[in-house]
Design an enzyme around this catalytic site. Sequence first.
Site, PDB file in Angstrom:
ATOM      1  N   GLN A 105      78.274 -15.110-132.605  1.00 17.18           N
ATOM      2  CA  GLN A 105      78.539 -14.799-131.452  1.00 17.18           C
ATOM      3  C   GLN A 105      78.155 -16.191-130.191  1.00 17.18           C
ATOM      4  O   GLN A 105      77.583 -15.071-129.448  1.00 17.18           O
ATOM      5  CB  GLN A 105      76.546 -14.243-131.888  1.00 17.18           C
ATOM      6  CG  GLN A 105      76.838 -12.503-132.872  1.00 17.18           C
ATOM      7  CD  GLN A 105      75.440 -12.333-132.575  1.00 17.18           C
ATOM      8  OE1 GLN A 105      75.622 -11.562-132.160  1.00 17.18           O
ATOM      9  NE2 GLN A 105      75.905 -12.211-134.680  1.00 17.18           N
ATOM     10  N   ASN A 106      78.143 -16.773-131.058  1.00 14.39           N
ATOM     11  CA  ASN A 106      77.309 -17.933-129.904  1.00 14.39           C
ATOM     12  C   ASN A 106      78.799 -18.192-128.975  1.00 14.39           C
ATOM     13  O   ASN A 106      80.016 -18.154-129.297  1.00 14.39           O
ATOM     14  CB  ASN A 106      76.990 -19.255-130.368  1.00 14.39           C
ATOM     15  CG  ASN A 106      76.032 -19.215-131.475  1.00 14.39           C
ATOM     16  OD1 ASN A 106      75.189 -17.918-130.651  1.00 14.39           O
ATOM     17  ND2 ASN A 106      75.698 -20.135-132.406  1.00 14.39           N
ATOM     18  N   ASP A 108      78.659 -20.745-127.021  1.00 13.98           N
ATOM     19  CA  ASP A 108      78.780 -22.281-127.015  1.00 13.98           C
ATOM     20  C   ASP A 108      80.306 -22.272-127.887  1.00 13.98           C
ATOM     21  O   ASP A 108      80.813 -22.175-128.382  1.00 13.98           O
ATOM     22  CB  ASP A 108      77.476 -23.211-127.036  1.00 13.98           C
ATOM     23  CG  ASP A 108      77.305 -22.885-128.630  1.00 13.98           C
ATOM     24  OD1 ASP A 108      78.407 -22.625-129.657  1.00 13.98           O
ATOM     25  OD2 ASP A 108      76.141 -22.504-129.055  1.00 13.98           O
ATOM     26  N   HIS A 123      81.526 -13.294-128.541  1.00  9.91           N
ATOM     27  CA  HIS A 123      80.877 -12.726-128.009  1.00  9.91           C
ATOM     28  C   HIS A 123      81.417 -13.315-126.474  1.00  9.91           C
ATOM     29  O   HIS A 123      80.781 -13.637-125.165  1.00  9.91           O
ATOM     30  CB  HIS A 123      79.482 -12.730-127.661  1.00  9.91           C
ATOM     31  CG  HIS A 123      79.194 -11.290-128.847  1.00  9.91           C
ATOM     32  ND1 HIS A 123      77.548 -12.026-128.962  1.00  9.91           N
ATOM     33  CD2 HIS A 123      78.776 -10.823-128.738  1.00  9.91           C
ATOM     34  CE1 HIS A 123      76.906 -10.388-129.728  1.00  9.91           C
ATOM     35  NE2 HIS A 123      78.305 -10.036-129.598  1.00  9.91           N
ATOM     36  N   CYS A 131      89.042 -13.787-112.914  1.00 12.88           N
ATOM     37  CA  CYS A 131      88.148 -12.884-111.889  1.00 12.88           C
ATOM     38  C   CYS A 131      87.243 -11.792-112.612  1.00 12.88           C
ATOM     39  O   CYS A 131      88.046 -10.488-112.881  1.00 12.88           O
ATOM     40  CB  CYS A 131      89.617 -12.582-110.992  1.00 12.88           C
ATOM     41  SG  CYS A 131      88.497 -11.516-109.326  1.00 12.88           S
ATOM     42  N   CYS A 134      90.022  -9.124-110.193  1.00 13.54           N
ATOM     43  CA  CYS A 134      91.901  -8.845-110.856  1.00 13.54           C
ATOM     44  C   CYS A 134      91.819  -9.251-112.494  1.00 13.54           C
ATOM     45  O   CYS A 134      92.544  -9.099-112.899  1.00 13.54           O
ATOM     46  CB  CYS A 134      92.582  -9.728-109.611  1.00 13.54           C
ATOM     47  SG  CYS A 134      92.428 -11.431-110.224  1.00 13.54           S
ATOM     48  N   CYS A 164      87.946 -16.152-106.236  1.00 14.26           N
ATOM     49  CA  CYS A 164      88.876 -16.307-107.234  1.00 14.26           C
ATOM     50  C   CYS A 164      90.179 -16.666-106.429  1.00 14.26           C
ATOM     51  O   CYS A 164      90.273 -15.767-105.016  1.00 14.26           O
ATOM     52  CB  CYS A 164      89.383 -14.291-107.497  1.00 14.26           C
ATOM     53  SG  CYS A 164      90.634 -14.714-108.122  1.00 14.26           S
ATOM     54  N   ALA A 249      69.631 -24.460-140.042  1.00 14.14           N
ATOM     55  CA  ALA A 249      70.429 -24.467-140.871  1.00 14.14           C
ATOM     56  C   ALA A 249      70.724 -25.631-140.820  1.00 14.14           C
ATOM     57  O   ALA A 249      71.573 -26.520-141.521  1.00 14.14           O
ATOM     58  CB  ALA A 249      70.972 -23.766-139.117  1.00 14.14           C
TER      59      ALA A 249
HETATM   60  P1  OAD Z   1      68.945 -14.670-131.247  1.00 16.16           P
HETATM   61  O1  OAD Z   1      67.771 -14.299-130.640  1.00 16.16           O
HETATM   62  O2  OAD Z   1      68.846 -12.611-131.477  1.00 16.16           O
HETATM   63  O3  OAD Z   1      67.660 -14.351-133.153  1.00 16.16           O
HETATM   64  C1  OAD Z   1      68.234 -15.956-133.164  1.00 16.16           C
HETATM   65  C2  OAD Z   1      67.984 -15.801-135.062  1.00 16.16           C
HETATM   66  O4  OAD Z   1      67.695 -17.361-135.672  1.00 16.16           O
HETATM   67  C3  OAD Z   1      66.414 -15.430-134.593  1.00 16.16           C
HETATM   68  O5  OAD Z   1      66.347 -15.146-136.201  1.00 16.16           O
HETATM   69  C4  OAD Z   1      65.502 -16.849-135.738  1.00 16.16           C
HETATM   70  O6  OAD Z   1      64.705 -16.630-136.539  1.00 16.16           O
HETATM   71  C5  OAD Z   1      67.060 -17.862-136.040  1.00 16.16           C
HETATM   72  N1  OAD Z   1      66.654 -19.327-136.216  1.00 16.16           N
HETATM   73  C6  OAD Z   1      66.102 -20.172-135.176  1.00 16.16           C
HETATM   74  N2  OAD Z   1      66.084 -21.170-135.450  1.00 16.16           N
HETATM   75  C7  OAD Z   1      66.356 -21.724-136.172  1.00 16.16           C
HETATM   76  C8  OAD Z   1      67.633 -22.718-137.225  1.00 16.16           C
HETATM   77  N3  OAD Z   1      67.509 -23.617-136.566  1.00 16.16           N
HETATM   78  N4  OAD Z   1      67.936 -22.520-138.205  1.00 16.16           N
HETATM   79  C9  OAD Z   1      68.853 -20.964-138.574  1.00 16.16           C
HETATM   80  N5  OAD Z   1      68.347 -20.369-138.150  1.00 16.16           N
HETATM   81  C10 OAD Z   1      67.659 -20.020-136.782  1.00 16.16           C
HETATM   82  O7  OAD Z   1      70.041 -14.837-131.387  1.00 16.16           O
HETATM   83  P2  OAD Z   1      71.861 -13.833-131.852  1.00 16.16           P
HETATM   84  O8  OAD Z   1      71.364 -12.841-133.161  1.00 16.16           O
HETATM   85  O9  OAD Z   1      72.475 -14.605-131.870  1.00 16.16           O
HETATM   86  O10 OAD Z   1      74.504 -11.155-126.930  1.00 16.16           O
HETATM   87  O11 OAD Z   1      71.673 -12.412-131.009  1.00 16.16           O
HETATM   88  C11 OAD Z   1      73.067 -11.860-131.196  1.00 16.16           C
HETATM   89  C12 OAD Z   1      73.725 -11.953-129.787  1.00 16.16           C
HETATM   90  O12 OAD Z   1      71.842 -11.378-128.631  1.00 16.16           O
HETATM   91  C13 OAD Z   1      73.793 -12.762-128.420  1.00 16.16           C
HETATM   92  O13 OAD Z   1      74.769 -13.639-128.894  1.00 16.16           O
HETATM   93  C14 OAD Z   1      74.011 -12.642-127.129  1.00 16.16           C
HETATM   94  C15 OAD Z   1      72.457 -11.690-127.180  1.00 16.16           C
HETATM   95  O14 OAD Z   1      71.493 -10.694-126.208  1.00 16.16           O
HETATM   96  C16 OAD Z   1      75.246 -11.835-125.663  1.00 16.16           C
HETATM   97  O15 OAD Z   1      74.532 -12.140-124.402  1.00 16.16           O
HETATM   98  C17 OAD Z   1      76.533 -10.665-125.527  1.00 16.16           C
END
Ligand code: OAD
Length: 262
Positions: A105-106, A108, A123, A131, A134, A164, A249
Site C-alpha cells: 500500500q506504500n 514509496d 495505492h 495531468c 487530460c 501540464c 519489520a
Molecule cells: P497505517 O498508518 O494505518 O498503519 C501502520 C501500521 O504499521 C500500524 O498498525 C502500526 O502499528 C504498524 N507499525 C508501525 N511501525 C512499525 C514497524 N516498524 N514495523 C511494523 N509495523 C509497524 O498505515 P497503512 O495500513 O499502510 O492510503 O495505511 C493504509 C492506507 O491508509 C495508506 O496506504 C494510505 C492511508 O490513508 C492512501 O493514501 C490511499
Amino acid sequence: MSNIRTAAQWVSEAQSVVVLSGAGMSAQSGVPTFRDAQTGLWQRYAPEQLATEEAFRDNPAMVWTWYVWRAMLVNSVAPNAGHQAIGSWQEHLLAYGGSLTVATQNVDNLHERGGASEVLHLHGSLQNYRCIDCGRSAAFDPASSGMRADKTFDEDQALEPVACTYCAVGMLRPGVVWFGETLPQDAFHAAVDALHEADLVVVVGTSGLVQPAASLPSIGRDAGAKIIEINPVPTELSEVADLHFAATAAVILPDMLSDVVS
Ligand code: OAD
C-alpha cells in the site's frame, strides 16, 4: 518450537509467497505512518484536506506542496533491513524456481531500492505524475522544486503547482490513489492471483483499516496459505493469523529469514 523457529521453517518450505506491506514497513527508514499515535500523518493532517481530488482542486498549492515534501522525504531515506531481507528472499526463491510477490500500500519505492522487483503498488506511487485533467503521464523531479528534504512538513511553504505541458489546462498531480478513487486494477488483480497460489503470506506494517487492500490477507487464508503478521500493535488480523509477531519489520524480518538470506 519457538514462534520464530516455526516461522523460519514455514519460510524454508514455502515456494509461493506473498508479502503484503503497509506504512509500518517503511517506518524504520524514517517515513511516518498514517495512523500511529504521535507520529502518524493522519494525526497531524486531515486526509480529506490532502488526499482527495476535491482537496487538490480547492487548494492545489497546499496539496501539491505536501506531496512534493513526501517525495523529497522518501528520496532522502534508505531502505531498512526489512526491505532488504524481503528483496533477498525474493531473489532466493526465484533462483530455486519459486516466487515472491510484493504487494504494497506504500507509495514509496523502498521495496525496489531494497532489492525487490516487480512490486505491485496498490495505492500508486509518489514517483509517478499525471495531468489531473487530460490524464497524461508526465515527468517531474521533486528536487527541481527547490524544496529541502525535511522530516516534518513546513506548512508555510507553498509551491506553485506545475502545469501540464500537453493540454496546458490541467495541473500535474501525484500518481497516488486518493480517497474515493479506484485502485490500479492490474496491480490489485495481480495481487489476488498471487494470493490464490500462495502457500505463505506475510502481512507487515499495516493497520488493515483501508479497503480493499485490507481484504487481501483473507483471500490468501481462504486459499489455504499460512498467514504471518508482523506489527508491534495487534490488529483485527492478529486473531486469525497463524502467527503474529509483536515486533518491528526491520528487526523481525532479518531474523525470520536468516536461513534463506545471507
Ligand atoms: P497505517 O498508518 O494505518 O498503519 C501502520 C501500521 O504499521 C500500524 O498498525 C502500526 O502499528 C504498524 N507499525 C508501525 N511501525 C512499525 C514497524 N516498524 N514495523 C511494523 N509495523 C509497524 O498505515 P497503512 O495500513 O499502510 O492510503 O495505511 C493504509 C492506507 O491508509 C495508506 O496506504 C494510505 C492511508 O490513508 C492512501 O493514501 C490511499
